[in-house]
Design a protein around this motif. Structure first.
Motif, PDB file in Angstrom:
ATOM      1  N   ARG A   1       0.837  -1.206   0.000  1.00  0.00           N
ATOM      2  CA  ARG A   1       0.000   0.000   0.000  1.00  0.00           C
ATOM      3  C   ARG A   1       0.872   1.256   0.000  1.00  0.00           C
ATOM      4  NH1 ARG A   1      -3.178  -3.701   3.245  1.00  0.00           N
ATOM      5  NH2 ARG A   1      -5.230  -3.848   2.270  1.00  0.00           N
TER       6      ARG A   1
ATOM      7  N   TYR B   1      -5.396   4.792  -1.766  1.00  0.00           N
ATOM      8  CA  TYR B   1      -3.961   5.028  -1.605  1.00  0.00           C
ATOM      9  C   TYR B   1      -3.400   5.879  -2.748  1.00  0.00           C
ATOM     10  CZ  TYR B   1      -4.181   1.899   2.305  1.00  0.00           C
ATOM     11  OH  TYR B   1      -4.502   1.339   3.514  1.00  0.00           O
TER      12      TYR B   1
ATOM     13  N   LEU C   1      -4.144  -4.461  -5.585  1.00  0.00           N
ATOM     14  CA  LEU C   1      -5.044  -4.186  -4.463  1.00  0.00           C
ATOM     15  C   LEU C   1      -6.490  -4.166  -4.943  1.00  0.00           C
ATOM     16  CD1 LEU C   1      -3.090  -1.227  -2.821  1.00  0.00           C
ATOM     17  CD2 LEU C   1      -3.289  -3.547  -1.927  1.00  0.00           C
TER      18      LEU C   1
ATOM     19  N   ASP D   1      -9.517   0.235  -2.389  1.00  0.00           N
ATOM     20  CA  ASP D   1      -8.301   0.443  -1.597  1.00  0.00           C
ATOM     21  C   ASP D   1      -7.217   1.090  -2.443  1.00  0.00           C
ATOM     22  OD1 ASP D   1      -9.414  -0.619   0.672  1.00  0.00           O
ATOM     23  OD2 ASP D   1      -8.497  -2.606   0.429  1.00  0.00           O
ATOM     24  N   ALA D   2      -7.049   0.588  -3.659  1.00  0.00           N
ATOM     25  CA  ALA D   2      -6.031   1.151  -4.557  1.00  0.00           C
ATOM     26  C   ALA D   2      -6.327   2.612  -4.844  1.00  0.00           C
ATOM     27  CB  ALA D   2      -5.978   0.353  -5.853  1.00  0.00           C
TER      28      ALA D   2
END
Length: 171
Positions: A2, A138, A130, A134-135
């Motif tokens: 991440r 981040y 990811l 979530d990707a």
């Protein structure tokens, strides 16, 4: 993983903003074509994201080379206005230094696109590892970090080592 995505996104936006500022300060043609580097960046990032995961690995390894070529081109052949008289009013009435516009602008555009394609490929490969939300989270965090880093360095009037200024004594 991440934090590597955050770092890649930070780098992508920071390099884009730094190229816009630095090249625009050294190539007077970019004052008229102000979105030139931005368009090259969008093209490169798009290409980097569109390349399949198995292809374009060479691009990630060789990205520093076009970046070095762009820095060498702009530092060796800065395009500035040579004004011989205070009577000159229009930009078209003066001569410029550096390479001709038809060489400088395409070279800057293509090198920017290749640089950003390499950084975009690195970011895209991390992005794919990811879950989508979530990707994206981040990536957004990295973009904000890149913008804040760029703003902080600008506000602090960072030295020429940071901005790759062509005239260190004037930075």
């Amino acid at each position: 993983m991440r934090w590597r995505l955050v770092l890649a996104s930070t780098t992508m936006l920071f390099v884009e903003l730094a190229l816009i500022r630095w090249a625009g300060a050294n190539v007077v043609h970019l004052s008229y074509f102000s979105n030139f580097i931005l368009l090259g960046s969008f093209l490169g990032i798009g290409i980097g994201f569109l390349l399949p995961a198995a292809r374009g690995q060479w691009l990630k390894r060789w990205t520093p080379i076009p970046l070095a070529l762009l820095v060498i081109l702009v530092r060796t052949y800065p395009v500035q206005v040579r004004q011989s008289s205070s009577e000159v009013i229009y930009f078209t009435a003066v001569k410029t230094t550096g390479l001709p516009q038809w060489v400088t602008l395409p070279a800057i555009f293509l090198l920017t696109a290749v640089i950003m394609a390499g950084i975009g490929k690195i970011t895209a490969d991390l992005f794919r590892q990811l879950p989508s939300l979530d990707a994206y989270r981040y990536d957004l965090l990295g973009s904000i970090t890149g913008s804040v880093s760029f703003a902080a360095l600008s506000w602090l009037r960072a030295p020429s080592v940071v901005w790759a200024c062509s005239r260190p004594w004037r930075c």
